[in-house]
Design a protein around this motif. Structure first.
Motif, PDB file in Angstrom:
ATOM      1  N   VAL A  15       2.490  -0.323  13.289  1.00 57.49           N
ATOM      2  CA  VAL A  15       2.176   0.661  12.794  1.00 57.49           C
ATOM      3  C   VAL A  15       2.467   0.626  11.271  1.00 57.49           C
ATOM      4  CG1 VAL A  15       2.036   2.967  12.808  1.00 57.49           C
ATOM      5  CG2 VAL A  15       1.678   1.944  14.869  1.00 57.49           C
ATOM      6  N   SER A  18       0.424  -1.993   9.627  1.00 53.46           N
ATOM      7  CA  SER A  18      -1.198  -1.849   9.413  1.00 53.46           C
ATOM      8  C   SER A  18      -1.369  -0.310   8.137  1.00 53.46           C
ATOM      9  CB  SER A  18      -1.672  -0.986  10.763  1.00 53.46           C
ATOM     10  OG  SER A  18      -1.598  -1.990  11.843  1.00 53.46           O
ATOM     11  N   THR A  19      -0.330   0.242   8.157  1.00 53.88           N
ATOM     12  CA  THR A  19      -0.314   1.499   7.253  1.00 53.88           C
ATOM     13  C   THR A  19      -0.222   0.788   5.712  1.00 53.88           C
ATOM     14  OG1 THR A  19       0.760   3.039   8.606  1.00 53.88           O
ATOM     15  CG2 THR A  19       0.623   3.700   6.559  1.00 53.88           C
ATOM     16  N   LYS A  22      -3.624  -0.719   4.548  1.00 52.48           N
ATOM     17  CA  LYS A  22      -4.302   0.152   3.986  1.00 52.48           C
ATOM     18  C   LYS A  22      -3.921   0.444   2.249  1.00 52.48           C
ATOM     19  CE  LYS A  22      -7.186   3.965   3.743  1.00 52.48           C
ATOM     20  NZ  LYS A  22      -8.520   3.970   3.739  1.00 52.48           N
ATOM     21  N   LYS A  23      -2.418   0.546   2.375  1.00 43.53           N
ATOM     22  CA  LYS A  23      -2.129   1.027   1.151  1.00 43.53           C
ATOM     23  C   LYS A  23      -2.155  -0.250  -0.151  1.00 43.53           C
ATOM     24  CE  LYS A  23       0.324   4.798   1.273  1.00 43.53           C
ATOM     25  NZ  LYS A  23       0.187   6.156   0.352  1.00 43.53           N
ATOM     26  N   THR A  71      -1.688   4.393  14.792  1.00 43.99           N
ATOM     27  CA  THR A  71      -2.428   3.987  13.551  1.00 43.99           C
ATOM     28  C   THR A  71      -3.400   4.924  13.276  1.00 43.99           C
ATOM     29  OG1 THR A  71      -1.893   1.518  13.861  1.00 43.99           O
ATOM     30  CG2 THR A  71      -3.294   2.433  12.235  1.00 43.99           C
ATOM     31  N   VAL A  74      -1.863   8.207  12.200  1.00 48.53           N
ATOM     32  CA  VAL A  74      -1.262   8.120  10.757  1.00 48.53           C
ATOM     33  C   VAL A  74      -2.534   8.154   9.987  1.00 48.53           C
ATOM     34  CG1 VAL A  74      -0.435   6.360   9.126  1.00 48.53           C
ATOM     35  CG2 VAL A  74       0.736   6.471  11.147  1.00 48.53           C
ATOM     36  N   GLY A  75      -3.490   7.667  10.300  1.00 49.05           N
ATOM     37  CA  GLY A  75      -4.928   7.646   9.584  1.00 49.05           C
ATOM     38  C   GLY A  75      -5.370   9.164   9.235  1.00 49.05           C
ATOM     39  N   VAL A  78      -2.085  11.014   7.419  1.00 50.02           N
ATOM     40  CA  VAL A  78      -1.761  10.470   5.997  1.00 50.02           C
ATOM     41  C   VAL A  78      -2.664  10.183   5.170  1.00 50.02           C
ATOM     42  CG1 VAL A  78      -0.704   8.449   4.809  1.00 50.02           C
ATOM     43  CG2 VAL A  78       0.459   9.430   6.841  1.00 50.02           C
ATOM     44  N   PHE A  79      -3.785   9.345   5.773  1.00 46.35           N
ATOM     45  CA  PHE A  79      -5.127   9.197   4.932  1.00 46.35           C
ATOM     46  C   PHE A  79      -6.222  10.245   4.947  1.00 46.35           C
ATOM     47  CE2 PHE A  79      -3.001   5.312   5.697  1.00 46.35           C
ATOM     48  CZ  PHE A  79      -2.397   4.944   4.457  1.00 46.35           C
TER      49      PHE A  79
END
Length: 109
Positions: A15, A18-19, A22-23, A71, A74-75, A78-79
């Motif tokens: 995870v 994967s985060t 994205k970053k 994930t 988190v999306g 966080v996103f």
């Protein structure tokens, strides 16, 4: 170390990787790109340790399912990804599937 704990570490590292993917914005940012390599590398390392004592199909299904669910969360958190009923139902099916696979192993881990 307990195989379930190793699997949990694998999931957390995946995870994280994967985060960071994205970053990294397509590997254009250096530090997040390094985070991808470290996170995914550790994820596969811990996964390889977990499958030494647990069935590979069950381990992979739990790793992939739990990683997908976390994930997604988190999306959303966080996103600020959109969360809707269909996504929630899909995550519920993943979680139920992971639980069913874990129960089917018949192990007390």
């Amino acid at each position: 170390m307990n195989a379930i704990i190793l699997l949990a570490f694998a999931i957390i590292c995946e995870v994280f990787g994967s985060t960071m993917l994205k970053k990294s914005e397509g590997f254009k940012k250096f530090l997040p790109s390094i985070g991808v390599v470290i996170g995914m590398g550790l994820a596969f390392y811990f996964l390889s340790l977990a499958i030494r004592t647990l069935p590979i199909g069950t381990v992979y299904a739990i790793w992939a399912g739990a990683g997908t669910a976390l994930t997604t969360l988190v999306g959303v958190v966080v996103f600020k990804d959109h969360f809707n009923l269909k996504k929630g139902i899909g995550l519920a099916f993943i979680i139920c599937g992971v639980i069913a696979l874990k129960i089917s192993t018949g192990q007390a881990h």
